[in-house]
Motif scaffolding. Sequence first.
Motif: not given
Length: 138
Positions: A61-84
């Motif tokens: 978002e840009i408003e006048g001389n101010q810039v705002s950056i926003r993001s959603e960061v998601k974690q993807e879990r990949d647990v394999k069988e037999g692993e803890r």
Amino acid sequence: MNQVTRYSPLDDLFRGFFVKPMDFPSGMPAQQIKVDVKEQPDAYLVHAELPGAKKEDIHVEIEGNQVSIRSEVKQERDVKEGERLLRSERYFGQVSRAFQLPYELDEGQSSASFKDGVLELKLAKKLAQPASKRLDIA
């Protein structure tokens, strides 16, 4: 009768090493958006690191001389069988960053691109406003 005990510094080093669970720091610091800003004659060039973010989850978002950056960061879990999973230190959630620039920005002439976890913004400076015109009184 005196009893002699042999002391070895290695005894203290390894004592309890295999018995106690490993102690990890409790709180993970929140992820921050790292930003580089370069000034060009007619624009600002901004590089912002957003690892793990998807293009559709980034909002600028840009408003006048101010810039705002926003993001959603998601974690993807990949647990394999037999692993803890013992510990996961990946961050997920929402990150944001806002900053001001010396000149007003022209939203219509600005552009953005996202590649390999780096957001590149080309923020055009607003052209100088025409000087006020003095009216002659008749």
